[in-house]
Design a protein around this motif. Structure first.
Motif, PDB file in Angstrom:
ATOM      1  N   UNK A   5      27.293  49.204  51.903  1.00  0.00           N
ATOM      2  CA  UNK A   5      26.237  48.272  52.275  1.00  0.00           C
ATOM      3  C   UNK A   5      26.738  46.832  52.330  1.00  0.00           C
ATOM      4  N   UNK A   6      28.055  46.622  52.358  1.00  0.00           N
ATOM      5  CA  UNK A   6      28.615  45.281  52.451  1.00  0.00           C
ATOM      6  C   UNK A   6      29.597  45.214  53.611  1.00  0.00           C
ATOM      7  N   UNK A   7      29.682  44.067  54.213  1.00  0.00           N
ATOM      8  CA  UNK A   7      30.643  43.855  55.280  1.00  0.00           C
ATOM      9  C   UNK A   7      31.244  42.470  55.097  1.00  0.00           C
ATOM     10  N   UNK A   8      32.556  42.373  55.131  1.00  0.00           N
ATOM     11  CA  UNK A   8      33.246  41.100  55.048  1.00  0.00           C
ATOM     12  C   UNK A   8      33.977  40.881  56.359  1.00  0.00           C
ATOM     13  N   UNK A   9      33.822  39.739  56.943  1.00  0.00           N
ATOM     14  CA  UNK A   9      34.512  39.467  58.190  1.00  0.00           C
ATOM     15  C   UNK A   9      35.433  38.259  58.018  1.00  0.00           C
ATOM     16  N   UNK A  10      36.398  38.138  58.908  1.00  0.00           N
ATOM     17  CA  UNK A  10      37.337  37.018  58.885  1.00  0.00           C
ATOM     18  C   UNK A  10      37.102  36.163  60.117  1.00  0.00           C
ATOM     19  N   UNK A  11      36.909  34.879  59.900  1.00  0.00           N
ATOM     20  CA  UNK A  11      36.690  33.939  61.001  1.00  0.00           C
ATOM     21  C   UNK A  11      38.000  33.677  61.738  1.00  0.00           C
ATOM     22  N   UNK A  12      37.895  33.060  62.898  1.00  0.00           N
ATOM     23  CA  UNK A  12      39.083  32.773  63.700  1.00  0.00           C
ATOM     24  C   UNK A  12      40.114  31.935  62.946  1.00  0.00           C
ATOM     25  N   UNK A  13      39.650  31.072  62.053  1.00  0.00           N
ATOM     26  CA  UNK A  13      40.594  30.228  61.325  1.00  0.00           C
ATOM     27  C   UNK A  13      41.214  30.948  60.124  1.00  0.00           C
ATOM     28  N   UNK A  14      40.928  32.244  59.979  1.00  0.00           N
ATOM     29  CA  UNK A  14      41.532  33.041  58.913  1.00  0.00           C
ATOM     30  C   UNK A  14      40.776  33.032  57.600  1.00  0.00           C
ATOM     31  N   UNK A  15      39.663  32.311  57.539  1.00  0.00           N
ATOM     32  CA  UNK A  15      38.863  32.245  56.315  1.00  0.00           C
ATOM     33  C   UNK A  15      37.968  33.475  56.236  1.00  0.00           C
ATOM     34  N   UNK A  16      38.010  34.145  55.108  1.00  0.00           N
ATOM     35  CA  UNK A  16      37.200  35.352  54.941  1.00  0.00           C
ATOM     36  C   UNK A  16      35.822  34.971  54.415  1.00  0.00           C
ATOM     37  N   UNK A  17      34.805  35.615  54.948  1.00  0.00           N
ATOM     38  CA  UNK A  17      33.428  35.333  54.561  1.00  0.00           C
ATOM     39  C   UNK A  17      33.091  35.992  53.233  1.00  0.00           C
ATOM     40  N   UNK A  18      31.986  35.570  52.665  1.00  0.00           N
ATOM     41  CA  UNK A  18      31.416  36.300  51.538  1.00  0.00           C
ATOM     42  C   UNK A  18      30.858  37.610  52.091  1.00  0.00           C
ATOM     43  N   UNK A  19      30.788  38.656  51.275  1.00  0.00           N
ATOM     44  CA  UNK A  19      30.227  39.922  51.776  1.00  0.00           C
ATOM     45  C   UNK A  19      28.796  39.745  52.265  1.00  0.00           C
ATOM     46  N   UNK A  20      28.514  40.333  53.415  1.00  0.00           N
ATOM     47  CA  UNK A  20      27.172  40.329  53.979  1.00  0.00           C
ATOM     48  C   UNK A  20      26.517  41.638  53.560  1.00  0.00           C
ATOM     49  N   UNK A  21      25.347  41.557  52.950  1.00  0.00           N
ATOM     50  CA  UNK A  21      24.642  42.764  52.512  1.00  0.00           C
ATOM     51  C   UNK A  21      23.839  43.341  53.669  1.00  0.00           C
ATOM     52  N   UNK A  22      23.982  44.639  53.872  1.00  0.00           N
ATOM     53  CA  UNK A  22      23.255  45.337  54.924  1.00  0.00           C
ATOM     54  C   UNK A  22      22.063  46.064  54.299  1.00  0.00           C
ATOM     55  N   UNK A  23      20.951  46.082  55.011  1.00  0.00           N
ATOM     56  CA  UNK A  23      19.752  46.765  54.536  1.00  0.00           C
ATOM     57  C   UNK A  23      19.566  48.037  55.360  1.00  0.00           C
ATOM     58  N   UNK A  24      19.809  49.177  54.738  1.00  0.00           N
ATOM     59  CA  UNK A  24      19.684  50.458  55.426  1.00  0.00           C
ATOM     60  C   UNK A  24      18.382  51.179  55.068  1.00  0.00           C
ATOM     61  N   UNK A  25      17.443  50.481  54.497  1.00  0.00           N
ATOM     62  CA  UNK A  25      16.219  51.132  54.035  1.00  0.00           C
ATOM     63  C   UNK A  25      15.395  51.716  55.191  1.00  0.00           C
TER      64      UNK A  25
END
Length: 53
Positions: A5-25
């Motif tokens: 239920x989490x997704x972390x992405x990397x921006x073009x400048x190489x900075x990694x985001x905080x985990x994004x919580x997904x709602x699968x309810x």
């Protein structure tokens, strides 16, 4: 390993985001079962396609 239920992405400048919580309810169980790629089924005759695909 990330939770499902989490997704972390990397921006073009190489900075990694905080985990994004997904709602699968609102997802039904059918939406959790994905089709098996045909190349995998061709490679292993013991596999059968998931129901509904």
């Amino acid at each position: 390993m990330q939770a499902l239920n989490e997704y972390t992405y990397t921006c073009r400048d190489g900075v990694q985001s905080d985990p994004v919580k997904m709602d699968y309810s609102n997802c039904t169980q059918q939406r959790w079962i994905l089709p098996i790629p045909q190349v995998e089924i061709d490679a292993d005759p013991n596999l059968t396609q998931n129901p509904g695909y």
